[in-house]
Scaffold this motif. Sequence first.
Motif, short mmCIF file in Angstrom:
data_model
loop_
_atom_site.label_atom_id
_atom_site.label_comp_id
_atom_site.label_asym_id
_atom_site.label_seq_id
_atom_site.Cartn_x
_atom_site.Cartn_y
_atom_site.Cartn_z
N TRP A 41 3.17 11.95 1.67
CA TRP A 41 4.16 11.18 0.91
C TRP A 41 5.56 11.79 1.03
O TRP A 41 6.52 11.10 1.40
CB TRP A 41 3.75 11.08 -0.55
N ARG A 69 9.80 2.54 2.37
CA ARG A 69 8.71 2.67 1.39
C ARG A 69 7.40 2.12 1.93
O ARG A 69 6.34 2.73 1.76
CB ARG A 69 9.08 1.97 0.09
N ARG A 95 5.95 4.55 4.30
CA ARG A 95 5.47 5.75 3.61
C ARG A 95 4.09 5.49 3.00
O ARG A 95 3.21 6.37 3.03
CB ARG A 95 6.45 6.17 2.51
N ILE A 96 3.89 4.30 2.46
CA ILE A 96 2.59 3.95 1.90
C ILE A 96 1.53 3.92 2.99
O ILE A 96 0.40 4.41 2.80
CB ILE A 96 2.68 2.58 1.18
N PHE A 129 0.71 7.42 3.89
CA PHE A 129 0.00 8.05 2.79
C PHE A 129 -1.49 7.73 2.82
O PHE A 129 -2.34 8.61 2.71
CB PHE A 129 0.60 7.58 1.46
N PHE A 151 1.05 2.19 -6.96
CA PHE A 151 2.05 1.72 -6.01
C PHE A 151 2.34 0.24 -6.20
O PHE A 151 3.48 -0.21 -6.08
CB PHE A 151 1.57 1.96 -4.58
N ASP A 160 5.35 5.43 -7.73
CA ASP A 160 5.09 6.26 -6.56
C ASP A 160 4.35 7.51 -7.00
O ASP A 160 4.15 7.75 -8.19
CB ASP A 160 6.37 6.61 -5.80
N ILE A 161 3.95 8.30 -6.05
CA ILE A 161 3.10 9.46 -6.35
C ILE A 161 3.84 10.48 -7.22
O ILE A 161 3.21 11.21 -8.00
CB ILE A 161 2.64 10.10 -5.03
#
Length: 326
Positions: free
Chosen positions: A249, A259, A262-263, A266, A317, A322-323
């Motif tokens: 992440w 984004r 990134r997901i 991840f 999400f 987010d994390i």
Amino acid sequence: MRRLPIDPFTQALLVTLALATVLPCRGPWAMAFDRVTDAAIALLFFLHGAKLSRAAVLHGMTHWRLHASVFACTFVLFPLLGLLLRPLMGVVLTPALTLGVLYVCTLPSTVQSSIAFTSMAGGNVPAAVVSASTSSLIGTVLTPLLVGLTVVTHSGGHGFSWHAVQDILTLLLLPFTAGHLLRPWIGGWVDRHRPLLRYTDQGTILLVVYTAFSAAVVEGLWKTTPPLALLATLGVDALLLALVMLVAWFGSGALGFARADRITMFFCGSKKSLATGVPMAKILFVALPGGLGGIVLPLMIFHQLQLMVCAVIARRFARNGDIASM
């Protein structure tokens, strides 16, 4: 069983473990199960090859930075973390469970669940399809090499045979390639019958788990695996998953990915494939003293853990979190 907070396939795995413990197959029956399992593995990878769309792979190659980052998490970061944690594992785990965790670190990403969680969380689904599918393909070659490096170098080579790499090419890569080459003729049928592939996945895993644990039980698996070692395996698996998720992440953010990308990184970069790992273990660790039970146990635990954790995070999400805010 329906009231239990675990999915039906995990329940089937638990039933298979219990069956192998109470009624392990021996002698001629074990040989017969081995042959049936080999045929099921070949069919499984043939269907996976037929399912892989060449157009999707070619289209996805344009986003090479994302795919390279996912592969780095899967095939570089995981093995490095496994080797760094090996001194700790040597203290809290049995030798077989330690090898099992190292084996988990060498496996490719999942396909179905990576795509499903990426979609649920609002990630880049086409990129997830390419990354997960290509990871599965690369893993048929790269995983045996990584296993050779980690097991031979750090465990004296016990249970690993380089001859098994040739068996991987014959039993896994050759059917996969044949299925992919035949996709123009059978791809439509495979796409229309995707539940068949899911049941082939699950049925093959259950067959391999039954034969592997039968042999391990006969060799005394449960006598040599303390309950505390199983709890420690859960802890080591959880630590591995958490570390990779954090790197995936925040590393993707440092690389400037959007984004949605990134997901994708991840979820695709933090998964390990049970469908690939269990059949491959049967070939790679055929000479392991005591059977495959200790090798497969960490993978089964990691599989269930990643599903539960990713389900919670994907819903987070989806609500625009987010994390970092969990």
